[in-house]
Structures are given as C-alpha cells and as structure tokens.
Enzyme design. Structure first.
Site, PDB file in Angstrom:
ATOM      1  N   LEU A   1      15.874  -0.490 -30.863  1.00 24.18           N
ATOM      2  CA  LEU A   1      16.089   0.796 -31.531  1.00 24.18           C
ATOM      3  C   LEU A   1      16.214   0.644 -33.053  1.00 24.18           C
ATOM      4  CD1 LEU A   1      18.490   2.818 -29.184  1.00 24.18           C
ATOM      5  CD2 LEU A   1      16.098   3.287 -29.704  1.00 24.18           C
TER       6      LEU A   1
ATOM      7  N   ILE B   1      12.886   0.745 -35.043  1.00 22.67           N
ATOM      8  CA  ILE B   1      12.247   2.011 -35.401  1.00 22.67           C
ATOM      9  C   ILE B   1      13.170   2.895 -36.233  1.00 22.67           C
ATOM     10  CG2 ILE B   1      10.740   1.972 -33.392  1.00 22.67           C
ATOM     11  CD1 ILE B   1      12.586   4.054 -32.086  1.00 22.67           C
ATOM     12  N   GLU B   2      14.472   2.606 -36.211  1.00 23.44           N
ATOM     13  CA  GLU B   2      15.408   3.390 -37.016  1.00 23.44           C
ATOM     14  C   GLU B   2      15.378   2.968 -38.476  1.00 23.44           C
ATOM     15  OE1 GLU B   2      17.371   5.884 -36.626  1.00 23.44           O
ATOM     16  OE2 GLU B   2      17.697   6.176 -34.490  1.00 23.44           O
ATOM     17  N   SER B   3      15.360   1.656 -38.727  1.00 22.96           N
ATOM     18  CA  SER B   3      15.550   1.178 -40.101  1.00 22.96           C
ATOM     19  C   SER B   3      14.758  -0.065 -40.448  1.00 22.96           C
ATOM     20  CB  SER B   3      17.039   0.855 -40.312  1.00 22.96           C
ATOM     21  OG  SER B   3      17.427  -0.209 -39.437  1.00 22.96           O
TER      22      SER B   3
ATOM     23  N   TYR C   1      10.442   9.801 -30.216  1.00 25.42           N
ATOM     24  CA  TYR C   1      11.396   8.708 -30.396  1.00 25.42           C
ATOM     25  C   TYR C   1      11.225   7.631 -29.324  1.00 25.42           C
ATOM     26  CZ  TYR C   1      15.840   6.568 -31.783  1.00 25.42           C
ATOM     27  OH  TYR C   1      16.808   5.704 -32.230  1.00 25.42           O
TER      28      TYR C   1
END
Length: 579
Positions: free
Chosen positions: A169, A172-174, A295
């Site tokens: 996760l 793809i978040e940061s 997402y």
C-alpha cells in the site's frame, strides 16, 4: 645577411620574453647556516584563522546539497504521485499490458491477497501499463526503496492477522517516501489525514508531525487497517475504506445488492470471497469516487511488479538489512545540527532518521526521542550533557526577502543590528541581498517559532469554539472529533445525530454546545429538526432581523447554517432558523 638579421632579432625577442625577477645563481659559496633556534619555528603551526569556520561552512554546504537533493527527489515523487492520482483508465479497459502472467495457481501461491481472480480486470491491466510505461523511471526508484521497509511492514501485518501483501500500500500511497504530501494534505508514507492520525495516537502539531515517523505511522496504519478489516471482512474493502473513508464504503454497500445469498462457485478452489467481489461490484457504480475505484487495481498492479520486477523489466532491488538504531532523549530544545555533531554524523543523515521534526530544533519544554546510528547513543548523550545551555541552539539562517534590511530582520527576531553584523561579518559594510542567508541567533528564531505555534493553536481553538465544521469527502465522525479534541458522542449530542448515523460530505456540524437563548435559560438546538423552521430570505432581511423573530442571535443563525462571517444574505436564500 637576411639570415643574420633574423637571428639577431630572435635573440633580442627571447631576451625580452625572459621572466623578470628570476634569481640568478650566485657562484659564491653560501655562508654556513646559523644553528636552528628553538622558538616558533620548532612548534607546530596553528591552523590559519577562520579554519574552523571554513570547515563548518563546508559541512553546512554538504548538508545543504544533500537536503536539496532529497527535496528534488520528493518533488519528483509528488509530481508522479499526482499523475497517478488523476490517471483515468478507460471504462472498457482493453489490456494495457501484453505481458503474459503466471497461471492462477501460481498467482495464488505467490500472493496472500486475491490477485488471480482480478489480474485481467481492465483497470488492473491499465495500471500495469502505467507503472511500466509513463511511471517507469519513478517506479524503479520506488522499488529500490522497498527492501528497506517492506519486510518489517509485512512482519507486523502478519502479526496482526492481516495479509502481508498489504505492505505494498505505501508503494502506491507515497512511493515509500516518509515526507510525501498529497494535494489533499495527507502526509507521510501512509498518507494520513490529520484527524485520522490523531485518532490513532499520532502527534501532529507545529513542532512534530508523527505521520512522517515511519515506525509510529506504520503501527497506526496497521491498527487502522485491522479495524477496517474487522468492519468489512475483506482486505480489498478495507483498503478502499482506507482511501475513501469507511462511511462512504458503508453507504455504498448499503445501496447495492452484494449477492450475499448466492453461494460462490468454488469448483476451482479459488473463487473470490464475497467481500472482495463486493469491492469490484461497488467500483462499477457511482457510489464511490474514481480514485477509490482505482485504489485496489493500483495495489494489485503494484504488487505484481514488486513481487516479480524482472518480468516487467525492472532491476531486482538489492536486499537492505534493517538498520540497527540507537537513540538519545533530549529534554529541551536542541538544534539538530548540534545533535548531529555530537553523534559524529551529518545533519542530512540525522534528518533522514528523524523526519518527524518540522524545524531544525527539537520541541521546547518537552522530552524528545532522537534516533541515531547504532552504538552512538551513549557518546552523544555525554557530549550533549557537557554542552552549556547557550550552545544547544546554534545560529540559523534567515532567507532575505526583497526590500529587507538588517534593521527589519532584527525587528522580526528581536535582535539588534550589531548582533546581526557580528554573526554576519560580510554585512558590516553593505545591506543583505535578496535571497541571501543571514544568520540569526538560534534562541531568537526559537521565540518566533513558539509565537507562530501558539497562534496556530489559538486559531484552531477559535475555529472549534462555537463554530462549525463542514464535512469533507472521506471524513468520519471519529476523525472530525479527533481533529478538534472532541469525542464522537459530543458531536452526536450537539448535532442531534442518531447513534448509528454517519456524516456526509458537505454536511455542517457544530463543534460546541448550542448557546442558551437570552432571558430563557434554555438550550437552543441549531440542527434542523424540532424547534427549527426553514425560511426563504426576502429582500432587505438580515441575520440580525431574522434572529430577533425567535429570540436568537445572528451568530446562532450563522453557525446553524454554516455561513462565513461577513457574507450577507440574498433574496431567495433558504436558511434554518432555530426557535
């Protein structure tokens, strides 16, 4: 004759070109040298004046170059993450990547999230193409960061009973960046909003932002994901709720038939779970935002690449052992540069280990834990303990703005011009130039930061006291309560909400108890409902004149309707009048 003249001319020119002042050897013997005298010549030469300052300047320059490089890298991350956020896969997604995938059995063996049943989805194929095409350069950098964080995150996820592959996760978040900031002001590797961060115990104030503290933010994110998984029963619905907010997902599921009465066909031994299937069913509706629809497909695509980078043309990231760390407890405000010097490391290295500090100094009047390389804690502590209090905060640089003089800079920090000239000898005979770094005493800068922090806290309290909050997309009652230091029960009581009621984007919530009506001693509820009426504003009416009709006040009407201060009413506007 011509040759003789040319030869003479060449000799004349050669004699003129000879360097002047070159000593000619003296054929006479040199007198015997006197015996060496002991004085200064026998003592080691002291370093030239200003050497320490020059070394310090070189160190600062090196740190500045490294920090500037980190800032540039973060900016490139932010640009690509923004492009990822606004990417629009086609509705009828023809596969965007032609790479042949392993068969379903191999994928089930490889992943502990359900990839096999969804890898051929159009959105998944689109993001495989996005990461291997437009984002290839940044994706390669993000994959090189992965070994530093992914194993530890995976271990903690599994310990909580969650799928270890949720460790992708943050990819793809940061892009596994601790300092990432999104357009919606989410911060850190796990992209926490301020309210949710505080709800899960992270400190966010003017001095420290623990959303940037990777170990603490990871623990909070895993607890959040655990709560969401318990609530929704599916890692994909939990991930969607992590992105879009649990309230939105819950409302969306309530509006669709998730087919719970149908028994999935498990003849192949790999049918999707009802919860995971429900996410993809919800993604085909208009009940969740496009970013949330994409997402889980982004997660699946990123996990496919991270698990088998060579298949997609990426170099395999080198294994990086988890760094062994030490720490020191700093009891009061201390410059990070001072701590770095005591630990024998660069300022850039210390800031990389401690990205949670928002200023180049630890917070005043509180204990702070500063992470250090392994084995340096005791020596750093001893060095800091021996420092005089006045040396704990070094001078800091002020970036000169257009038109600023030394006197104006001194007024800002409460410092005299002579003190500034002493710290900046080059400015004794000229004014500072625009963009030039002017050193100011660290204690003076600390006072400015303290004043700014107090103003920000006062402004936040003023927003909460007797005012309202307009709900934004993804917010929940719990996150709003945490943002303002309240409880969900208080918000429900002050806004007339049922115990199971959620909130919706655009809804206005009171952040304080309703005021009592003058002369009656009773409390007036400002939520539309019993004791309230909706009024259509007529020409010439004002908040004050309407408030008098019910014995209320203009401020009560403004709060009840979420009206900004100073905005007049207009004819035809509908407002709620609490009576």
């Amino acid at each position: 004759m011509t040759r003789r003249l040319a030869l003479c001319l060449a000799l004349v020119l050669a004699s003129c070109a000879s360097p002047r002042g070159v000593p000619v050897p003296d054929p006479r013997p040199e007198p015997a040298a006197p015996p060496p005298a002991p004085p200064p010549r026998a003592q080691p030469k002291a370093p030239p004046a200003g050497t320490d300052r020059r070394i310090a300047r070189d160190t600062v320059l090196t740190d500045s170059i490294v920090l500037a490089s980190h800032a540039r890298d973060s900016a490139l991350d932010a640009a690509m993450l923004e492009r990822l956020a606004v990417a629009e896969p086609p509705d009828a997604g023809a596969p965007a990547s032609a790479s042949a995938e392993p068969d379903a059995a191999a994928l089930r063996e490889m992943f502990d999230i359900d990839v096999a049943n969804w890898v051929e989805k159009g959105r998944v194929r689109y993001y495989l193409g996005f990461f291997t095409g437009l984002a290839r350069e940044r994706m390669a950098i993000w994959l090189q960061r992965l070994p530093r964080y992914e194993p530890v995150i995976r271990q903690q996820l599994v310990a909580r009973g969650l799928p270890g592959d949720l460790a992708y996760l943050p990819l793809i978040e940061s892009g596994y960046s601790a300092t990432a900031v999104s357009r919606s002001r989410a911060v850190g590797m796990w992209q926490f909003m301020r309210g949710t961060a505080r709800l899960y115990g992270l400190r966010v104030d003017g001095w420290v932002d623990e959303r940037r503290d990777v170990p603490k933010a990871t623990d909070a994110a895993i607890r959040f994901l655990s709560d969401l998984t318990v609530k929704f029963g599916s890692p994909y619905l939990a991930a969607a709720a992590y992105n879009g907010g649990p309230g939105r997902i819950q409302r969306g599921l309530a509006r669709i038939d998730v087919g719970e009465d149908e028994e999935p066909d498990d003849s192949t031994g790999g049918a999707p779970t009802a919860g995971d299937a429900a996410f993809f069913q919800l993604a085909d509706t208009r009940y969740i935002r496009r970013e949330t629809k994409d997402y889980v497909p982004k997660l699946i695509a990123a996990a496919m690449i991270a698990k088998q980078p060579a298949r997609y043309g990426f170099p395999a990231p080198a294994a990086v052992p988890a760094p062994a760390l030490d720490s020191v407890i700093v009891p009061d405000a201390t410059g990070l540069e001072v701590i770095a010097r005591a630990a024998g490391m660069s300022l850039a290295g210390l800031r990389e280990l401690n990205p949670q500090f928002l200023h180049p100094v630890t917070p005043p009047d509180r204990r702070s834990v500063v992470r250090l390389p392994a084995g340096t804690g005791a020596a750093t502590r001893a060095s800091l303990d021996s420092l005089p209090a006045g040396d704990r905060i070094p001078a800091v640089a002020h970036n000169t703005r257009k038109g600023e003089t030394l006197a104006r800079i001194g007024d800002r920090y409460g410092v005299g011009v002579e003190e500034l000239r002493r710290l900046n000898p080059a400015l004794r005979s000229r004014p500072p130039r625009r963009g030039e770094a002017v050193l100011v005493p660290g204690r003076s800068q600390l006072r400015v930061w303290l004043a700014e922090s107090r103003r920000a806290e006062a402004a936040q309290r003023a927003r909460a006291k007797g005012r309202v909050h307009r709900v934004r997309s993804g917010e929940t009652l719990r996150s709003i309560a945490a943002r303002y230091g309240l409880t969900p029960e208080q918000l429900r009581a002050w806004n007339g909400l049922q115990s199971a009621a959620g909130v919706r984007a655009g809804q206005t919530l009171r952040l304080a108890p309703p005021r009592s009506v003058k002369g009656t001693g009773r409390s007036t509820s400002l939520a539309a409902g019993a004791g309230s009426r909706v009024h259509v504003v007529k020409k010439g009416e004002t908040l004050t004149s309407l408030a008098r009709t019910c014995g209320s006040s203009a401020e009560d009407l403004r709060s009840a309707n979420g009206l900004p201060a100073g905005r007049p009413l207009f004819a035809g506007q509908r407002i709620t009048i609490p009576c």
